[in-house]
Enzyme design. Structure first.
Site, short mmCIF file in Angstrom:
data_model
loop_
_atom_site.label_atom_id
_atom_site.label_comp_id
_atom_site.label_asym_id
_atom_site.label_seq_id
_atom_site.Cartn_x
_atom_site.Cartn_y
_atom_site.Cartn_z
N GLN B 199 0.88 -1.17 0.00
CA GLN B 199 0.00 0.00 0.00
C GLN B 199 0.91 1.22 0.00
O GLN B 199 1.15 1.84 1.03
CB GLN B 199 -0.93 -0.03 1.22
N ARG B 219 -4.83 5.65 1.33
CA ARG B 219 -3.94 5.94 0.20
C ARG B 219 -4.17 4.89 -0.90
O ARG B 219 -4.77 3.84 -0.65
CB ARG B 219 -2.49 5.88 0.67
N ALA B 240 -11.92 3.80 0.35
CA ALA B 240 -10.85 2.80 0.24
C ALA B 240 -9.78 3.21 -0.77
O ALA B 240 -9.88 4.25 -1.43
CB ALA B 240 -11.47 1.47 -0.16
N HIS B 241 -8.78 2.37 -0.91
CA HIS B 241 -7.65 2.66 -1.80
C HIS B 241 -8.08 2.74 -3.27
O HIS B 241 -8.96 2.03 -3.72
CB HIS B 241 -6.51 1.65 -1.62
N ASN B 242 -7.44 3.67 -3.95
CA ASN B 242 -7.60 3.83 -5.40
C ASN B 242 -8.94 4.43 -5.82
O ASN B 242 -9.23 4.52 -7.01
CB ASN B 242 -7.41 2.50 -6.15
#
Lengths: 331, 331, 331
Positions: B199, B219, B240-242
């Site tokens: 991550q 991130r 959440a991520h992305n």
């Protein structure tokens, strides 16, 4: 701290069967009990287990009065309640220092009552008032003009925004945020941009409220968000601006209550419930887990359980589920 | 701070009916207004109440232009917007110190702009950049390589992980966590154990975003999580991520947005909504409270309200609910 | 840190096709890769993109063994897993200081292992034990009698209540609260008031657990709340008192697990799921997002997906949705 069983029984309003001079020094579950511990039994089926445990005494209901006892009993109408009250006799709160830690930053205008205890790295802002016997956990930030009553317990890393008022014996768990700005914007019809609507109201929390870890309660926009006496709020609950919550309300984890909703006294709200803006939940209503109440709805009926989204009386809802399952099976 | 009504009217683009030299020093609700306060009226039915209030002046729509006025009025097309803009004239933010508190720990490599104000016990890491006029609340932790733009407000006890970028005028409420690791694991088919997927991406937040208390935004895993200009995010939201969020998006409390989802401009997402991974919510879609969008779905239709799980156009969904209720009643 | 591709391939158990002396110094996505980076390909359709990227080498499955290669490949059965393992070779964690910051307050009775690193403003209470190589982020509060194993990473502003135990290699993200009081009250049948039930149990977290930002996990009431080895918990999750969670369980964001629920090994629980008290989720069950499991239910079936509230096998549930949609359309 040791006490005689007699002293405990008097405090919880129970009567003793057996030796009342036995000394007890703690509480425990039946499985974990060691000599010196008190245990409790609510249902007759657990009576034998309690008698065979290592506990020194047992709190039980009337049903236990007629059995042959291998150890002293405290008989009371509400044994679990008596057990909880007895727990107060013993000291379980992990050794708060009875001091104001030298690393605390207290604004000179703040007023602290007698026996206030403040852990390390707390920040106490301008004009803050903290009542007698209250305790503030490490790293908490108490902004200007906050009023905290007597015998409150604020756990570490709590943030209380300016102007928030807490009554007496309020418990706030770690990471909770009290009095943050509400979520209010006005969309400019020309530019399409959202302009922040002023969030300059306050948050007032009455006596004997408990607030769970990482729960957030917003201040009013122009008015006051209120949490009534004795209300208990679990972890990660969200309460929006201008919400009015009555007395002795129970709100389980991850429930969200939108702006200007009203929750009347004695309502019971399970986990992950969603209550939209301007909803009214009337006295004593029970909302099942994950149920949802759409905007401006009024939910009425003391002791009636509502479930589903939109929330409806559970009976009808279960029937709907059954009908649907049957139809699907036929296919 | 006192201003003449004339100055306020000019700033919000309204015209005055009545005495324009009257001085105003605050805003309030109609019920709470005191002399010196400005109030606003959006609907004609509230006009009388405003006129009989203690306010010194009233902001109202064109509908009020023809009434007989007992006090000065500012007439404008968007009275609530004008009221919010007027509120900016007055100072409500609880007295941030215009200083860098001596207990702040600032890494020598950090670059702070003019008029930056940092409260007590803040930690500012290596290579951090904080723009002119930004304010950091007590106890916040700003890790290495974070970039904060101009005139941002970070409330207390916020944590910003390394490498996160914030634009200008971003507001972050207490307890929020920005740039934490996303939830990504690879299961080893042999051992059955989960291995952490790297991550190491970043989080970038554009100008004029507001982020609620205890909200968490991860991130990117290998890429960048992005929050677009003007987007407003309520308390206890999870992103959440992305995830890619566009401009002027509104996300109410306790909503969760899973990995790699895309939310386009002007979407409105109510509270407790769940959006699965790789979903796309197209421009201007409205998602009702507690609705859920399954993985990889595309939701399309400017101004259309979707509700339920799986989310579907509200009209059809309400029909389904009605059909089901009728069938259950027949039984 | 640079490594030869040979060293990486050996560590992840892959075989090299092409030049094994090439040096690699990082990982990246195919789109972002720069010279020196490793990328991975799970599906054959992405093979060309990887070969045309700027990466220095590619990790891929057997399907890639027969292609003509423009750059070195590491062939392995589980390419994504190998990529994650390779990532460990490189250093990504943002420069934790290998020191105990002078502003840390460590109780003299605390025992810290070798190479423990503690950031600024941390508070470490009485009798705390922190194992070798563990790192504590700025502003975290570790109360008395907490035990933290070896090589743990606690991010900033975490609060750990007294008596909590963490195994080795546990990761706790910012703002998480561990070991807070459970939500337990006894209602006094006479006064209608809620009396706090004692929350004096503990929380135990096993090895290799990861806990997301602002997640809250309560201590047991009289017993112990347990999180098993290798379990991964996302952001804003709530886990109540006395819950027992097995090994290698995955729990996505905003899920709530009520008191005394049991989640067996290898269960997979999506986001915003609600699990009521005393529920048992058996081995390997998969709960779809937003599903809800009512009190005391047992959910059984390795690899079976359950969805909806009340949660039912997804197949039947989808059929119910289809039947209902058809009925509504007919109207």
């Amino acid at each position: 701290m040791k006490h005689t069983l007699k002293a405990v029984a008097e405090a919880v309003g129970g009567r003793i069967i057996g030796e009342d001079a036995v000394s007890v020094c703690g509480i425990a579950s039946i499985e974990k009990a060691a000599p010196g511990d008190l245990v409790f039994v609510e249902e007759e089926k657990n009576l034998q287990a309690a008698m065979h445990s290592n506990a020194s005494a047992v709190i039980a209901g009337e049903f236990a009065a007629w059995t042959k006892h291998s150890k002293p009993f405290v008989i009371t109408q509400q044994p679990k309640l008596a057990f909880a009250q007895a727990a107060r006799f013993f000291h379980f709160d992990g050794g708060w220092p009875a001091e104001i830690h030298p690393t605390t930053i207290v604004h000179p205008s703040a007023r602290l009552g007698a026996n206030v205890s403040i852990e390390a790295r707390v920040i106490v802002g301008e004009n803050v008032e903290i009542g007698e016997g209250s305790r503030i956990g490490a790293g908490s930030v108490i902004a200007a003009d906050v009023h905290i009553g007597m015998n409150c317990t604020i756990y570490p890393n709590v943030t209380i925004y300016s102007g928030t008022k807490l009554g007496d014996r309020v418990i706030v768990h770690a990471g909770a945020v009290l009095g943050s700005d509400g979520f209010g914007y006005v969309r400019d019809a020309k530019s399409g941009k959202y302009e922040k609507f002023p969030q300059i109201g306050r948050l007032e929390i009455s006596d004997d409220v408990e607030i769970g870890a990482n729960t957030t309660i917003d201040r009013g926009a122009l008015e006051v968000t209120r949490i009534g006496r004795g209300t208990k709020i679990d972890n990660l609950v969200h309460i929006a601006h201008n919400v009015q919550i009555g007395e002795d309300v129970v709100i389980a984890a991850q429930t969200g209550i939108s702006g200007s909703a009203v929750i009347e006294n004695n309502a019971v709200i399970a986990g992950q419930v969603g209550i939209a803006d301007h909803v009214r939940i009337e006295q004593g209503v029970i909302l099942g887990a994950q149920s949802g109440v759409p905007t401006k709805k009024v939910i009425r009926g003391k002791g009636i359980v509502f479930w589903g989204t939109p929330a409806r009386p559970i009976r009808g809802y279960l029937k709907e589920l059954a009908v649907l399952a049957r139809l699907a099976k036929k296919e």
